[in-house]
Design a protein around this motif. Structure first.
Motif, mmCIF file in Angstrom:
data_model
loop_
_atom_site.group_PDB
_atom_site.id
_atom_site.type_symbol
_atom_site.label_atom_id
_atom_site.label_comp_id
_atom_site.label_asym_id
_atom_site.label_seq_id
_atom_site.Cartn_x
_atom_site.Cartn_y
_atom_site.Cartn_z
ATOM 1 N N UNK A 39 -78.374 -62.423 89.542
ATOM 2 C CA UNK A 39 -78.629 -61.538 88.263
ATOM 3 C C UNK A 39 -77.390 -61.380 87.450
ATOM 4 N N UNK A 40 -76.212 -61.202 87.982
ATOM 5 C CA UNK A 40 -74.830 -61.029 87.169
ATOM 6 C C UNK A 40 -74.569 -62.275 86.500
ATOM 7 N N UNK A 41 -74.681 -63.375 87.134
ATOM 8 C CA UNK A 41 -74.135 -64.727 86.550
ATOM 9 C C UNK A 41 -74.993 -64.848 85.240
ATOM 10 N N UNK A 42 -76.580 -64.683 85.714
ATOM 11 C CA UNK A 42 -77.480 -64.937 84.483
ATOM 12 C C UNK A 42 -77.224 -64.058 83.376
ATOM 13 N N UNK A 43 -77.020 -62.731 83.588
ATOM 14 C CA UNK A 43 -76.638 -61.841 82.525
ATOM 15 C C UNK A 43 -75.534 -62.455 81.651
ATOM 16 N N UNK A 44 -74.298 -62.719 82.457
ATOM 17 C CA UNK A 44 -73.295 -63.368 81.789
ATOM 18 C C UNK A 44 -73.550 -64.506 80.665
ATOM 19 N N UNK A 45 -74.496 -65.386 81.191
ATOM 20 C CA UNK A 45 -74.462 -66.736 80.812
ATOM 21 C C UNK A 45 -75.697 -66.536 79.358
ATOM 22 N N UNK A 46 -76.882 -65.674 80.070
ATOM 23 C CA UNK A 46 -78.001 -65.635 78.856
ATOM 24 C C UNK A 46 -77.628 -64.683 77.691
ATOM 25 N N UNK A 47 -76.627 -63.802 78.080
ATOM 26 C CA UNK A 47 -76.045 -62.913 76.930
ATOM 27 C C UNK A 47 -75.198 -63.645 75.977
ATOM 28 N N UNK A 48 -74.621 -64.825 76.369
ATOM 29 C CA UNK A 48 -73.690 -65.270 75.378
ATOM 30 C C UNK A 48 -72.301 -64.842 75.739
ATOM 31 N N UNK A 49 -72.091 -64.107 76.911
ATOM 32 C CA UNK A 49 -70.688 -63.866 77.223
ATOM 33 C C UNK A 49 -69.953 -64.959 78.065
ATOM 34 N N UNK A 50 -70.702 -65.639 78.796
ATOM 35 C CA UNK A 50 -70.019 -66.949 79.487
ATOM 36 C C UNK A 50 -70.788 -68.163 79.437
ATOM 37 N N UNK A 51 -70.478 -68.811 78.282
ATOM 38 C CA UNK A 51 -71.225 -69.826 77.806
ATOM 39 C C UNK A 51 -69.993 -70.852 77.184
ATOM 40 N N UNK A 52 -70.255 -71.852 76.743
ATOM 41 C CA UNK A 52 -69.341 -72.946 76.297
ATOM 42 C C UNK A 52 -68.798 -72.541 75.123
ATOM 43 N N UNK A 243 -56.481 -52.015 72.208
ATOM 44 C CA UNK A 243 -55.565 -52.919 72.886
ATOM 45 C C UNK A 243 -55.020 -54.131 71.790
ATOM 46 N N UNK A 244 -55.385 -54.008 70.631
ATOM 47 C CA UNK A 244 -54.761 -54.998 69.594
ATOM 48 C C UNK A 244 -55.216 -56.450 70.057
ATOM 49 N N UNK A 245 -54.253 -57.154 69.834
ATOM 50 C CA UNK A 245 -54.648 -58.658 70.088
ATOM 51 C C UNK A 245 -55.103 -58.952 71.499
ATOM 52 N N UNK A 246 -54.516 -58.198 72.448
ATOM 53 C CA UNK A 246 -55.126 -58.651 73.916
ATOM 54 C C UNK A 246 -56.409 -57.812 74.264
ATOM 55 N N UNK A 247 -57.056 -57.163 73.257
ATOM 56 C CA UNK A 247 -58.360 -56.261 73.320
ATOM 57 C C UNK A 247 -59.338 -57.030 72.947
ATOM 58 N N UNK A 248 -59.455 -58.454 73.147
ATOM 59 C CA UNK A 248 -60.510 -59.329 72.541
ATOM 60 C C UNK A 248 -61.658 -59.035 73.148
ATOM 61 N N UNK A 249 -62.877 -58.645 72.541
ATOM 62 C CA UNK A 249 -64.415 -58.346 73.072
ATOM 63 C C UNK A 249 -64.967 -59.799 73.749
ATOM 64 N N UNK A 250 -64.905 -59.808 74.855
ATOM 65 C CA UNK A 250 -65.672 -60.961 75.549
ATOM 66 C C UNK A 250 -67.232 -60.796 76.042
ATOM 67 N N UNK A 251 -67.382 -59.498 76.244
ATOM 68 C CA UNK A 251 -68.663 -59.213 76.707
ATOM 69 C C UNK A 251 -69.614 -58.735 75.655
ATOM 70 N N UNK A 252 -70.733 -59.154 75.345
ATOM 71 C CA UNK A 252 -71.777 -58.837 74.405
ATOM 72 C C UNK A 252 -72.520 -57.698 74.836
ATOM 73 N N UNK A 253 -73.113 -57.002 73.758
ATOM 74 C CA UNK A 253 -74.005 -55.598 74.164
ATOM 75 C C UNK A 253 -75.163 -56.251 74.912
ATOM 76 N N UNK A 254 -75.589 -57.443 74.870
ATOM 77 C CA UNK A 254 -76.679 -57.776 75.292
ATOM 78 C C UNK A 254 -76.717 -58.079 76.743
ATOM 79 N N UNK A 255 -75.303 -58.195 77.260
ATOM 80 C CA UNK A 255 -74.802 -58.369 78.599
ATOM 81 C C UNK A 255 -75.221 -56.927 79.350
ATOM 82 N N UNK A 256 -74.514 -55.841 78.730
ATOM 83 C CA UNK A 256 -74.673 -54.724 79.399
ATOM 84 C C UNK A 256 -76.257 -54.308 79.387
#
Length: 396
Positions: A39-52, A243-256
């Motif tokens: 479920x966790x890995x699927x949410x990461x991938x299907x939300x666009x948070x962990x994709x190519x 956090x400035x340049x180190x605060x990159x948003x990597x997770x999408x709202x859809x992941x949550x």
């Protein structure tokens, strides 16, 4: 692909959804940390948070026998080093100076999840050492075939790290700071382990919320819904922006949204409210044994609010629930003074360029030499009294 051993077939999955949740979770087992579950890995991938497109290209290693999944490792071809928390940016810089392409690299682990969990998922009744070795060889061979510079096992269990080291990978140990429950019955038991000065400081920091008109509570179970998922994303986004340049948003709202929907019995949201408005919060995941702190954020700044929401409130919650460990995430030396103990986390690395591999191993040797003094210093700063306290019998 050709069989990798007698009666075994290797399949590289371009999405975790290429295997069913039932099959994958049967390997992980019912006690698995949330981050290794389907479920966790699927949410990461299907939300666009962990994709190519986001730099996390799924390449999960799976072993099959007669159509049955018998072993697997979650793996991604990485095109950057963000979101790993086992920092290798200097290695990438060294590779560039040598004229070596560092990216892509193969990372075996869960995206954006700095928590220890199994990296070799093996079906019950199977030959664990043999299948671990088969998965390791498959990782190395597939990484080479797909043009990766290296293989990195991030946050494996210690026994897995031992095996990887024995097979010639370079071991790395880094520190996190975990709260551990030696048998507390009450929050006062936790406070009693500090000297008077530190105890007074903790009480003062936690009491600040009352004078600020702030109440803190945990939302969990049947109470959590989509509004809480979107609120958790808002807090995460606010922290990234701060956090400035180190605060990159990597997770999408859809992941949550997906993870709150898929794992309602695991997700929790600590909320701080003032004047009828939620002003801060922390997104956590809970199991009967552990609490994992993930993301914090606030829309109003108040002194000590971060400590209360992210640490003190959940410490008391864990004592009440009888949990053994609270892992509040990567980094944060400020946690030491609040009773969070330095804890080793593991990784193992193999770089295919021999010059770069030797340089990394030399670096890790020097890094490790400084680790024990750092642990000893951290423990002195923590200043925790031994448990059990005088007058309390061990194990009661």
């Amino acid at each position: 692909m050709e069989p990798v051993a007698a009666n075994l077939r290797l399949r590289l999955l371009e999405s975790i959804t290429d295997v069913s949740a039932t099959e994958w979770n049967a390997l992980a087992g019912p006690e698995a940390p949330p981050f290794i579950r389907h479920e966790w890995l699927a949410a990461m991938e299907e939300s666009g948070s962990a994709t190519l497109e986001s730099g996390w290209e799924p390449q999960h290693l799976t072993l099959w026998r007669d159509g049955k999944l018998v072993a697997a490792s979650p793996a991604y071809r990485k095109h950057h080093s963000m979101g790993e928390y086992i920092y290798d940016f200097s290695w990438a810089g060294a590779a560039e100076r040598l004229g070596v392409e560092y990216y892509p690299k193969l990372v075996v682990g869960a995206p954006l999840s700095p928590a220890t969990s199994a990296r070799f998922l093996i079906a019950p009744g199977e030959d664990v050492p043999a299948l671990r070795l088969t998965l390791l060889r498959a990782a190395v061979e597939s990484a080479k075939e797909s043009g990766c510079s290296s293989v990195h096992f991030l946050y494996p269990r210690e026994d897995e790290a031992d095996m990887l080291g024995a097979e010639g990978l370079a071991r790395r140990i880094t520190l996190q700071f975990h709260w551990k429950n030696p048998g507390y019955r009450t929050y006062d038991d936790y406070l009693s382990r500090f000297d008077a000065k530190r105890r007074s400081q903790i009480k003062r920091e936690r009491a600040a919320a009352t004078t600020q008109g702030i109440t803190v509570r945990t939302v969990r179970g049947g109470e959590v819904g989509e509004e809480h998922a979107r609120r958790a994303f808002g807090f995460y986004e606010a922290t990234c922006a701060s956090r400035g340049p180190w605060g990159q948003v990597q997770l999408t709202e859809d992941f949550f949204v997906r993870i709150f929907r898929a794992m309602p019995d695991t997700v929790e949201l600590v909320q701080a409210e003032r004047a009828g408005k939620v002003i801060a919060g922390a997104f956590n995941l809970a199991t009967p044994e552990r609490l994992y702190g993930r993301y914090w954020g606030c829309h109003e700044e108040h002194p000590f609010l971060h400590f209360h929401v992210c640490l003190y409130h959940s410490v008391e919650d864990n004592i009440r629930a009888g949990r053994r460990v609270f892992e509040p995430g990567a980094g944060g030396e400020h946690k030491i003074a609040r009773g969070f103990e330095p804890t080793a986390v593991h990784s193992a690395h193999l770089l295919f360029n021999q010059t770069l591999d030797k340089a990394v191993r030399d670096f890790l040797h020097r890094e490790h030499a400084h680790l024990q003094p750092a642990v000893e210093q951290a423990e002195q700063v923590a200043g925790l009294k031994p448990w059990p306290l005088p007058g309390r019998a061990s194990g009661t």
